[in-house]
Design an enzyme around this catalytic site. Structure first.
Site, PDB file in Angstrom:
ATOM      1  N   THR B 464       0.805  -1.217   0.000  1.00  0.00           N
ATOM      2  CA  THR B 464       0.000   0.000   0.000  1.00  0.00           C
ATOM      3  C   THR B 464       0.839   1.268   0.000  1.00  0.00           C
ATOM      4  OG1 THR B 464      -0.020  -0.288   2.380  1.00  0.00           O
ATOM      5  CG2 THR B 464      -1.943  -1.058   1.181  1.00  0.00           C
ATOM      6  N   ILE B 649      -4.120  13.964   2.484  1.00  0.00           N
ATOM      7  CA  ILE B 649      -3.679  12.843   1.641  1.00  0.00           C
ATOM      8  C   ILE B 649      -2.151  12.883   1.626  1.00  0.00           C
ATOM      9  CG2 ILE B 649      -3.739  11.865  -0.675  1.00  0.00           C
ATOM     10  CD1 ILE B 649      -6.401  11.703   0.980  1.00  0.00           C
ATOM     11  N   LYS B 653      -0.430   9.544  -5.026  1.00  0.00           N
ATOM     12  CA  LYS B 653      -0.316   8.373  -5.901  1.00  0.00           C
ATOM     13  C   LYS B 653      -0.702   7.090  -5.157  1.00  0.00           C
ATOM     14  CE  LYS B 653       2.782   8.195  -9.222  1.00  0.00           C
ATOM     15  NZ  LYS B 653       4.102   8.147  -9.895  1.00  0.00           N
ATOM     16  N   GLN B 658      -4.818   2.971  -3.659  1.00  0.00           N
ATOM     17  CA  GLN B 658      -5.611   2.267  -2.650  1.00  0.00           C
ATOM     18  C   GLN B 658      -7.094   2.339  -2.987  1.00  0.00           C
ATOM     19  OE1 GLN B 658      -4.563   0.459   0.015  1.00  0.00           O
ATOM     20  NE2 GLN B 658      -3.872   1.891   1.558  1.00  0.00           N
ATOM     21  N   LYS B 721      -6.916  10.498   7.629  1.00  0.00           N
ATOM     22  CA  LYS B 721      -7.888   9.413   7.798  1.00  0.00           C
ATOM     23  C   LYS B 721      -7.505   8.342   6.765  1.00  0.00           C
ATOM     24  CE  LYS B 721     -11.621  12.763   8.743  1.00  0.00           C
ATOM     25  NZ  LYS B 721     -12.895  13.305   8.186  1.00  0.00           N
ATOM     26  N   GLU B 725      -9.533   1.176   3.125  1.00  0.00           N
ATOM     27  CA  GLU B 725     -10.758   0.397   3.007  1.00  0.00           C
ATOM     28  C   GLU B 725     -11.947   1.143   2.408  1.00  0.00           C
ATOM     29  OE1 GLU B 725     -10.747  -2.556   6.613  1.00  0.00           O
ATOM     30  OE2 GLU B 725      -9.413  -0.889   7.041  1.00  0.00           O
TER      31      GLU B 725
END
Lengths: 336, 758
Positions: B464, B649, B653, B658, B721, B725
């Site tokens: 990841t 973020i 990339k 993800q 955050k 998922e």
């Protein structure tokens, strides 16, 4: 995997001799299906004879017993056949069936002879932990009939087996009256592909007429002029790299707006590559329109037997055939 | 100097991976290693009456066959709700097909595989419980609640009263099948004993969890166990728990007195290493005449195994996603003879959002409202379940940007009203949410005399980008370039970090690394300020700043020195600092206390302010366009667009990748994926990647991902955050809703295969 002896055959005679002398020996070509089955212990050969050295890769036209044929060497790779101009121009249904099979990597390895010999994807056949499979262990029962059967067959089934034949190519070939050339120490024989695969009936472990030690050397396809007006339609859940839920191979010989002769075969719904002479008869001499196509599809599936999860295949197969015929007729300038 | 955080940096481990240099657990070089192969039960219920190992033992190269008949005694593994806790090779009881019954060890893999097939087990088999629908009436309340001890039921307001007063009602049952993770890298372990010390290379998302499991199974101290895993070839939750094969490999190594390596086959991975359980979810939505929700019921039954109680918490998002005074959530279980289910990407939210977000689409049609408008009318300004304000929530911006970019306004709400030749066109949307979880995390930061930075923490990189983002975070905290930072993770000898699950790593491990790097920076600054030979001698910390690895006076940039100069003068080869973060800290709290955090313990920076009163969630909006062949029933997604608000973020990339992965998995969930369980034998029939259909490239269009600019001052010092998922959440419902729009057919049981649309 089970330990086995591996040898390379320098020529056809040596290959056949090596296999004939050992009841649990077998030929291996591309190995894309064979290796899986060995690794899963579905097959436990004592010896594998590599036939990749044999000169059986040509794709050419030949004259045999009075007719002109496309001859595909048994060791020609799926990818080579799919891209051969001779095949693409004269037999689009073959090229399409091949290109919709497997993945590019598998097509680069898999041979035409091996494709005809590939074994079913029925999960009970391929997982030896299931105690029942009449194909794998004669007399043990069929777990699929009472279990998972969405992908299994509705045509050609028996109380002993409902496993679907997995090949796309063979469906196109039976529609075109292909003939398989077989060599053995007893000589050469030519078997129409439609008779090459057996129905399961009470002996689902017997899948073809091939004898032990007999070798497929070529597939001959009659140079049928209207085969250029052919199509393979494959329907599946995933967009690529999946076996057919249902497929149709069709070719139409048109006489204006009427069908002079039709060729129809199904895949993904039958225990062997399924030529439908019923559908062909229903189309012969009839106008090429949707209602005639529907009627042909109806008669083709008349004898179908659904299982608990695959009744939809009976409807889907009819729609698939109607779509395939519609598209071929339209290509031919028909007004569909 | 540009900040490294936020830059779309390439993965720092990318070159290693594509050149084959990245070593996964099974590939670690170990001298004298031998090979273990598992033998698994062919029956799903009953007992092993005998295991005949004689021919296996006679096979060439075989060193041992270990079964319950001869295995050394082990303690039962810690009972965890999401991993098997059945005794490992300790008794003949069989609770599921694919339960490990023996391990064969031989000098080569091929010999071990062959000998494993020669092991003959005989069974006293009973009919397994494998038909979930037949036993729904026996569903029970999970004895220990949800994972983490949360209650399995919740209720606010008067649901029955709300339902009775509702003007528009939807009540439907939604079903999701069993899913498997299908990570590319198989589960694998290498175990090596040195006296009482055990070294394990293990394919895992949780080295410290593995260490605890191994120490408890063998009755040795955790200090005797070291677990190492530098790279994970995909986990999706399947490698979060400690599975029996890890203990079995260590057991085998003990028995044969040599290091043993063992990998599961693809087929074995379907049976014995977890899955996402099947769910049957009854959702009732009641709304007033304006489409405002007045009652929500979300009642789920999922399956678990015979010995463990894993709950797929589908109702969690229903508690907080929309504003509604009356909400009831109930989670119940039934037991099947299958291996224990476990965490699978967005456990709960992925399956739960299919039910809730499909029901919302049904409600929109029933109320004659645009599905997006319905969601806006029920927008939750605060978390009504937790009764807290959100630390930040930018869902409205996600909806707006998504609708704009997707062209939602062009959607004619009438079913089958949009066409492309013979194909039907459908647009669908759904909301996504996932909690911004946080766990304690420790890290060590060090700088060497030549100015290289080394970060150490026992975190994990599942492919990841953990290595990359940690380097970016440390680079900014120390004001050095990210190329100067090396990150070491995946080893229990490193400072403790949480397992990689719940999208926690970026926020949690990132905070730990940031704190350690900040402490190190303060150390370095303090050194130069208190050194009489330094050009900065006598200045106070607020009077200096650091840029490009150089400390300088704010009012005279020429006055300063580099870290390297400082260390050379002090003849220090390495200076390091550690931080241990035990609870969530906010940006504000950290800033207020950064002066005091010199002790090396960043806990001093913890703020006990009002952030404990916040609710922490990421949000997003998913939009999908499908083409459906009305004759053949085939569905293809032709456009997928997701807009997400997930705080800072860290790396555009890797974050985008993800989300793309999550959305792809969501499309697979909608149209293709399902594990089929034979009800008679209790065995999965499609335990391979040919028949378990994951999407291939041809199934997936170009996926468009956008992030809303969101600053969250409360969630953690980085404002992050996690994005691991949320991309799967809502994706399946958006596809299902698009299929309904195209066809008028509402498919409530996944996957939406062609037979359901004929």
């Amino acid at each position: 995997m089970n330990p086995f002896k591996f040898s390379k055959a320098a020529n056809e005679r040596a290959a056949m001799r090596m296999v004939q002398g050992d009841a649990s020996a077998d030929f291996i070509a591309g190995g894309t299906n064979k290796i899986d089955l060995i690794r899963q212990y579905v097959e436990t050969n004592s010896q594998l004879v590599d036939i990749n050295m044999l000169p059986l890769r040509d794709i050419k036209t030949v004259k045999v017993t009075g007719g002109n044929f496309l001859r595909i060497g048994a060791l020609a790779r799926m990818s080579d056949v799919a891209e051969a101009p001779l095949v693409k121009q004269n037999f689009p249904v073959i090229s399409e069936a091949l290109l919709l099979s497997a993945s590019p990597q598998l097509r680069n390895m898999a041979s035409i002879g091996g494709n005809l010999m590939q074994r079913t994807r029925c999960p009970y056949f391929r997982q030896t932990a299931f105690p029942q499979c009449n194909k794998r262990q004669p007399g043990s029962g069929c777990a699929s009939i009472k279990g998972e059967n969405r992908t299994n067959a509705v045509l050609g089934t028996s109380d002993h087996c409902i496993a679907t034949h997995a090949s796309d190519l063979a469906v196109a070939l039976v529609a075109l009256d292909a003939v398989v050339e077989l060599h053995s120490s007893r000589g050469v024989r030519r078997v129409p592909l439609v008779d090459f695969h057996l129905l399961p009936s009470a002996t689902p472990h017997l899948e073809t007429v091939l004898q032990h030690g007999e070798l497929i050397t070529a597939v001959d396809v009659p140079m049928l002029p209207f085969a250029s007006n052919s199509h393979y339609l494959k329907v599946r859940d995933r967009a690529s790299y999946e076996f057919a839920i249902c497929s149709a191979a069709v070719a139409l010989d048109m006489n204006g707006e009427n069908v002079r002769t039709a060729r129809v075969a199904f895949g993904g719904i039958a225990t062997k590559p399924w030529r439908s002479r019923e559908a062909e008869a229903a189309l012969q001499g009839k106008p090429a329109n949707e209602s005639m196509f529907r009627e042909a599809a109806r008669v083709a599936l008349q004898g179908a037997t659904p299982q608990s999860q695959n009744a939809f295949k009976i409807e889907l197969a009819q729609r698939t055939l109607v779509r395939a015929l519609t598209d071929v007729a339209a290509k031919n300038g028909g007004r569909i | 100097m540009n900040k490294a955080i936020g830059q779309p940096l390439n993965r720092v481990d990318g070159r290693l991976k594509v050149s084959g240099g990245a070593r996964y657990a099974y590939e670690m070089p170990v001298n004298g290693v031998v090979y273990g192969v598992l033998v698994q039960s062919a029956i799903a219920k009953g007992r092993v009456t005998n295991i005949d190992s004689s021919s296996a033992l006679r096979a060439p190269g075989v060193l041992a066959v270990i079964t319950h008949q001869n295995a050394p005694r082990l303690a039962r593994p810690m009972r965890l709700p999401s991993g098997d806790s059945y005794p490992i090779l300790q008794n003949p009881e069989i609770h599921f097909s694919g339960q490990n019954i023996a391990v064969v060890v031989a000098d080569t893999l091929e010999r071990a595989e062959h000998a494993a097939k020669l092991v003959r087990a005989t069974y006293d088999a009973q009919k397994p419980i494998a038909d979930m629908d037949a036993i729904l009436g026996e569903a029970f309340d999970p004895p220990t609640g949800l994972t983490g001890g949360r209650p399995s039921k919740s209720m606010r307001g008067d649901v029955e009263g709300g339902w009775q007063n509702a003007v528009v009602r939807v009540e439907q049952t939604y079903v999701t099948p069993i899913y498997h993770h299908n990570a590319m890298e198989p589960h694998a372990t290498i175990a090596q004993w040195d006296g009482d010390n055990l070294l394990c290379y293990n394919a895992t998302q949780n080295v410290n969890g593995n260490r605890q499991a191994l120490s408890s199974a063998f009755g040795i101290s955790v200090d005797n166990v070291r677990v190492v895993n530098h790279f994970v070839g995909g986990g999706f939750g399947s490698k979060g728990m400690s599975w029996p094969h890890t203990v079995i490999t260590a057991l085998a190594a003990k028995v044969v007195g040599r290091p043993v390596k063992l990998a599961l086959t693809r087929e074995q991975m379907y049976f014995s290493n977890g899955h996402r359980p099947r769910t049957v979810q009854k959702v009732s939505l009641g709304a007033d005449s304006q489409g405002k929700l007045v009652a929500i019921r979300h009642n789920t039954i999922s399956h678990t195994s015979i010995l463990d109680d894993f709950v797929e918490p589908t109702g969690l998002l229903t508690q907080m996603l929309y504003s509604c005074p009356n909400v009831e959530i109930v989670q119940r279980l039934v037991r099947l003879n299958v291996g224990t289910p476990t965490f699978t990407r967005a456990p709960g939210e992925a399956s739960g959002s299919f039910a809730l977000e499909t029901a919302m689409d049904e409600l929109a049609y029933a109320a004659k409202l645009d599905p997006l408008e319905l969601r806006l009318r029920n927008y939750a300004e605060r978390d009504e379940h937790e009764k807290k304000e959100f630390s930040s929530k930018s869902l409205r911006q996600c909806y707006e940007m998504g609708a704009e970019q997707f062209g939602w306004a062009k959607r004619n709400p009438q079913n089958s009203s949009m066409r492309d030749g013979r194909l039907l066109v459908g647009y669908g949307m759904a909301t996504a949410t996932y909690p911004a979880n946080f766990r304690g995390s420790s890290a060590r930061a060090a700088i060497t005399s030549d100015g290289r930075v080394l970060i150490k923490t026992a975190s994990h990189d599942l492919g990841t980008g953990t290595y990359t983002i940690l380097a970016q975070i440390a680079a900014d905290a120390l004001a050095v370039s990210p190329e100067r930072v090396r990150v070491e993770i995946g080893d229990t000898r490193l400072p403790e970090a949480p397992g990689a699950g719940g999208s926690t790593s970026a926020a949690s491990v990132g905070s730990g690394v940031q704190a350690a790097a900040q402490v190190l920076r303060q150390k370095l600054v303090q050194m130069t300020l208190s050194d009489s030979e330094s050009p900065l001698y006598g200045l106070k910390p607020p009077q200096v700043d650091v840029e490009d690895a150089r400390v300088f006076a704010k009012d005279d940039r020429a006055r300063g020195e580099t870290y390297v100069q400082l260390m050379a003068r002090h003849q220090e080869r390495l200076i390091e600092a550690q931080a241990d973060i035990t609870e969530r800290r906010s940006q504000k709290g950290q800033q207020g206390n950064s002066q005091g955090a010199q002790s090396g313990n960043a806990q001093a920076g913890n703020a006990k302010g009002d952030e404990g009163e916040k609710s922490f969630h990421g949000f997003g909006a998913q939009f999908m366009e499908v083409r459906v062949d009305p004759d053949l029933g085939t569905v293809r997604v032709v456009r997928a667009l997701g807009v997400f608000a997930n705080g800072t973020i860290l790396n555009l990339k890797t974050a985008r990748s993800q989300i793309i992965g999550g959305m792809t998995m969501g499309i697979g969930m909608a149209l293709l994926e399902a594990t089929h369980l034979d009800a008679n034998f209790g065995r999965y029939t499609n335990a391979n990647l040919a028949e378990y259909l994951v999407p291939v490239n041809a199934d997936i269009p170009d996926i468009e991902v956008h992030f809303v600019d969101e600053k969250d001052e409360f969630v953690n010092p980085l404002g992050v955050k996690g994005v691991g998922e949320i991309g799967i959440v809502g994706a399946a419902a958006a596809v299902a809703n698009a299929v309904f729009h195209a066809t008028g057919k509402r498919v409530r049981e996944l996957p939406i295969t062609l037979d359901k649309l004929l």
